[in-house]
Design a protein around this motif. Structure first.
Motif, PDB file in Angstrom:
ATOM      1  N   GLU A   9       0.831  -1.206   0.000  1.00  0.00           N
ATOM      2  CA  GLU A   9       0.000   0.000   0.000  1.00  0.00           C
ATOM      3  C   GLU A   9       0.856   1.243   0.000  1.00  0.00           C
ATOM      4  N   ASP A  10       0.605   2.086  -0.994  1.00  0.00           N
ATOM      5  CA  ASP A  10       1.333   3.346  -1.059  1.00  0.00           C
ATOM      6  C   ASP A  10       0.843   4.303   0.031  1.00  0.00           C
ATOM      7  N   GLN A  11      -0.457   4.240   0.304  1.00  0.00           N
ATOM      8  CA  GLN A  11      -1.052   5.118   1.318  1.00  0.00           C
ATOM      9  C   GLN A  11      -2.200   4.385   2.010  1.00  0.00           C
ATOM     10  N   VAL A  12      -2.334   4.646   3.292  1.00  0.00           N
ATOM     11  CA  VAL A  12      -3.441   4.118   4.079  1.00  0.00           C
ATOM     12  C   VAL A  12      -4.160   5.296   4.719  1.00  0.00           C
ATOM     13  N   ASN A  13      -5.460   5.348   4.520  1.00  0.00           N
ATOM     14  CA  ASN A  13      -6.281   6.401   5.113  1.00  0.00           C
ATOM     15  C   ASN A  13      -7.175   5.785   6.181  1.00  0.00           C
ATOM     16  N   VAL A  14      -7.213   6.418   7.336  1.00  0.00           N
ATOM     17  CA  VAL A  14      -8.030   5.895   8.424  1.00  0.00           C
ATOM     18  C   VAL A  14      -8.554   7.068   9.256  1.00  0.00           C
ATOM     19  N   ALA A  15      -9.742   6.902   9.795  1.00  0.00           N
ATOM     20  CA  ALA A  15     -10.309   7.932  10.656  1.00  0.00           C
ATOM     21  C   ALA A  15      -9.776   7.767  12.070  1.00  0.00           C
ATOM     22  N   GLU A  16      -9.618   8.889  12.726  1.00  0.00           N
ATOM     23  CA  GLU A  16      -9.126   8.858  14.103  1.00  0.00           C
ATOM     24  C   GLU A  16     -10.018   7.982  14.968  1.00  0.00           C
ATOM     25  N   GLY A  17      -9.391   7.135  15.782  1.00  0.00           N
ATOM     26  CA  GLY A  17     -10.147   6.250  16.654  1.00  0.00           C
ATOM     27  C   GLY A  17     -10.376   4.870  16.057  1.00  0.00           C
ATOM     28  N   ASN A  18     -10.196   4.753  14.756  1.00  0.00           N
ATOM     29  CA  ASN A  18     -10.348   3.455  14.093  1.00  0.00           C
ATOM     30  C   ASN A  18      -9.047   2.671  14.134  1.00  0.00           C
ATOM     31  N   LEU A  69      -5.766   0.812  12.891  1.00  0.00           N
ATOM     32  CA  LEU A  69      -4.817   1.084  11.813  1.00  0.00           C
ATOM     33  C   LEU A  69      -4.006  -0.174  11.537  1.00  0.00           C
ATOM     34  N   THR A  70      -3.895  -0.532  10.267  1.00  0.00           N
ATOM     35  CA  THR A  70      -3.045  -1.642   9.859  1.00  0.00           C
ATOM     36  C   THR A  70      -2.199  -1.201   8.680  1.00  0.00           C
ATOM     37  N   VAL A  71      -0.899  -1.462   8.764  1.00  0.00           N
ATOM     38  CA  VAL A  71       0.020  -1.199   7.661  1.00  0.00           C
ATOM     39  C   VAL A  71       0.670  -2.534   7.296  1.00  0.00           C
ATOM     40  N   LYS A  72       0.551  -2.903   6.038  1.00  0.00           N
ATOM     41  CA  LYS A  72       0.938  -4.245   5.631  1.00  0.00           C
ATOM     42  C   LYS A  72       2.396  -4.339   5.187  1.00  0.00           C
ATOM     43  N   CYS A  73       2.978  -5.510   5.473  1.00  0.00           N
ATOM     44  CA  CYS A  73       4.340  -5.791   5.066  1.00  0.00           C
ATOM     45  C   CYS A  73       4.478  -7.283   4.834  1.00  0.00           C
ATOM     46  N   THR A  74       5.049  -7.654   3.711  1.00  0.00           N
ATOM     47  CA  THR A  74       5.383  -9.052   3.469  1.00  0.00           C
ATOM     48  C   THR A  74       6.881  -9.140   3.206  1.00  0.00           C
ATOM     49  N   TYR A  75       7.433 -10.292   3.491  1.00  0.00           N
ATOM     50  CA  TYR A  75       8.888 -10.425   3.392  1.00  0.00           C
ATOM     51  C   TYR A  75       9.262 -11.672   2.602  1.00  0.00           C
ATOM     52  N   GLY A  92       5.427  -2.528  20.616  1.00  0.00           N
ATOM     53  CA  GLY A  92       6.455  -1.516  20.442  1.00  0.00           C
ATOM     54  C   GLY A  92       6.070  -0.183  21.045  1.00  0.00           C
ATOM     55  N   SER A  93       6.673   0.851  20.505  1.00  0.00           N
ATOM     56  CA  SER A  93       6.472   2.207  21.014  1.00  0.00           C
ATOM     57  C   SER A  93       5.144   2.778  20.540  1.00  0.00           C
ATOM     58  N   TYR A  94       4.651   3.782  21.297  1.00  0.00           N
ATOM     59  CA  TYR A  94       3.481   4.584  20.926  1.00  0.00           C
ATOM     60  C   TYR A  94       2.221   3.757  20.692  1.00  0.00           C
ATOM     61  N   GLY A  95       2.107   2.600  21.343  1.00  0.00           N
ATOM     62  CA  GLY A  95       0.915   1.784  21.231  1.00  0.00           C
ATOM     63  C   GLY A  95       0.855   0.892  20.009  1.00  0.00           C
ATOM     64  N   PHE A  96       1.927   0.862  19.226  1.00  0.00           N
ATOM     65  CA  PHE A  96       1.967   0.006  18.049  1.00  0.00           C
ATOM     66  C   PHE A  96       2.353  -1.425  18.408  1.00  0.00           C
ATOM     67  N   GLU A  97       1.878  -2.341  17.596  1.00  0.00           N
ATOM     68  CA  GLU A  97       2.251  -3.735  17.704  1.00  0.00           C
ATOM     69  C   GLU A  97       2.317  -4.319  16.308  1.00  0.00           C
ATOM     70  N   ALA A  98       2.963  -5.457  16.183  1.00  0.00           N
ATOM     71  CA  ALA A  98       3.054  -6.108  14.878  1.00  0.00           C
ATOM     72  C   ALA A  98       2.919  -7.605  15.074  1.00  0.00           C
ATOM     73  N   GLU A  99       2.312  -8.225  14.091  1.00  0.00           N
ATOM     74  CA  GLU A  99       2.078  -9.665  14.164  1.00  0.00           C
ATOM     75  C   GLU A  99       2.917 -10.369  13.111  1.00  0.00           C
ATOM     76  N   LYS A 116       0.169  -2.744  13.486  1.00  0.00           N
ATOM     77  CA  LYS A 116      -1.202  -2.462  13.893  1.00  0.00           C
ATOM     78  C   LYS A 116      -1.237  -1.503  15.066  1.00  0.00           C
ATOM     79  N   LYS A 117      -2.340  -0.762  15.104  1.00  0.00           N
ATOM     80  CA  LYS A 117      -2.636   0.061  16.268  1.00  0.00           C
ATOM     81  C   LYS A 117      -4.144   0.033  16.462  1.00  0.00           C
ATOM     82  N   PRO A 118      -4.608  -0.277  17.646  1.00  0.00           N
ATOM     83  CA  PRO A 118      -6.042  -0.446  17.854  1.00  0.00           C
ATOM     84  C   PRO A 118      -6.863   0.816  17.606  1.00  0.00           C
TER      85      PRO A 118
END
Lengths: 116, 110
Positions: A8-17, A19-25, A59-66, A77-79
């Motif tokens: 994804e080049d860009q992810v748009n999300v509303a505040e409070g929703n 957030l997921t940013v995808k990565c494959t390796y 991780g930091s700032y409430g982020f996590e990754a699976e 991800k961020k809830p």
């Protein structure tokens, strides 16, 4: 050779929703995976890493990754997203080649836009 | 704690002029050091890395060079800048797995 892809080049999300940013390796062997965030005109900030152990990394700032070995993914991800989470996010994998000296292979980056 | 500094923060240089960007790390010893360039947009390109004083590896052939005169000092140089050298230059250090980045230098070649 190791590589990561951020589809994804860009992810748009509303505040409070959520957030997921995808990565494959793609790696040979066990992957060492990382997430970084970059705010405009700033250096990259380290968020979290997966080396071994639990598949859910916090991780930091409430982020996590699976970490998902079967899907070769490491999604960030961020809830509940904040407007201040708007930034450029990079996924990276450590180069495990001979004489690689800790080099990282970065994805192209995903721009996250959080709207109020 | 460890900190990494880069200077200058911004630089505007004419084509053909020399370049010297400096990176220093505090609070650690014998780090691996890296120079990256981020062109307009987002992609990070590894330029040089160093595992010790005087030990420099180049990733991409270009008119830039790097030196490590001291354990915690990493310098990026050019004898003659090209327009294509414009970009955001980032220095990073590492001891184990993750890398830690400096604040960057914005270089504009005119």
């Amino acid at each position: 050779a190791q590589s990561v892809a951020q589809p994804e080049d860009q992810v748009n999300v509303a505040e409070g929703n959520p957030l997921t940013v995808k990565c494959t390796y793609s790696v040979s062997g066990n992957p060492y995976l990382f997430w970084y965030v970059q705010y405009p005109n700033r250096g990259l900030q380290f968020l979290l890493k997966y080396i071994t152990g639990d598949n859910l990394v916090k991780g930091s700032y409430g982020f996590e990754a699976e970490f998902n070995k079967s899907q070769t993914s490491f999604h960030l991800k961020k809830p509940s997203a904040l407007v201040s989470d708007s930034a450029l996010y990079f996924c990276a994998v450590r180069d495990m080649g001979t004489d690689s000296w800790g080099k990282l292979q970065f994805g192209a980056g995903t721009q996250v836009v959080v709207t109020p | 704690s460890q900190t990494i500094h880069q200077w200058p923060a911004t630089l505007v240089q004419p084509v053909g002029s020399p370049l010297s960007l400096e990176c220093t790390v505090e609070g650690t010893s014998n780090p691996n050091l890296y120079w990256y360039r981020q062109a307009a947009g987002r992609g990070l390109q590894l330029l040089f890395y160093s595992v010790g004083i005087g030990q420099i590896s180049s990733e991409v052939p270009q008119n830039l060079s790097a030196s490590r005169p001291q354990d915690r000092q990493f310098i990026l140089s050019s004898k003659k800048l090209l327009l294509s050298d414009s970009g955001f230059y980032l220095c990073a250090w590492s001891h184990s797995y993750e890398q830690y980045f400096g604040p960057g230098t914005r270089l504009t070649v005119t």
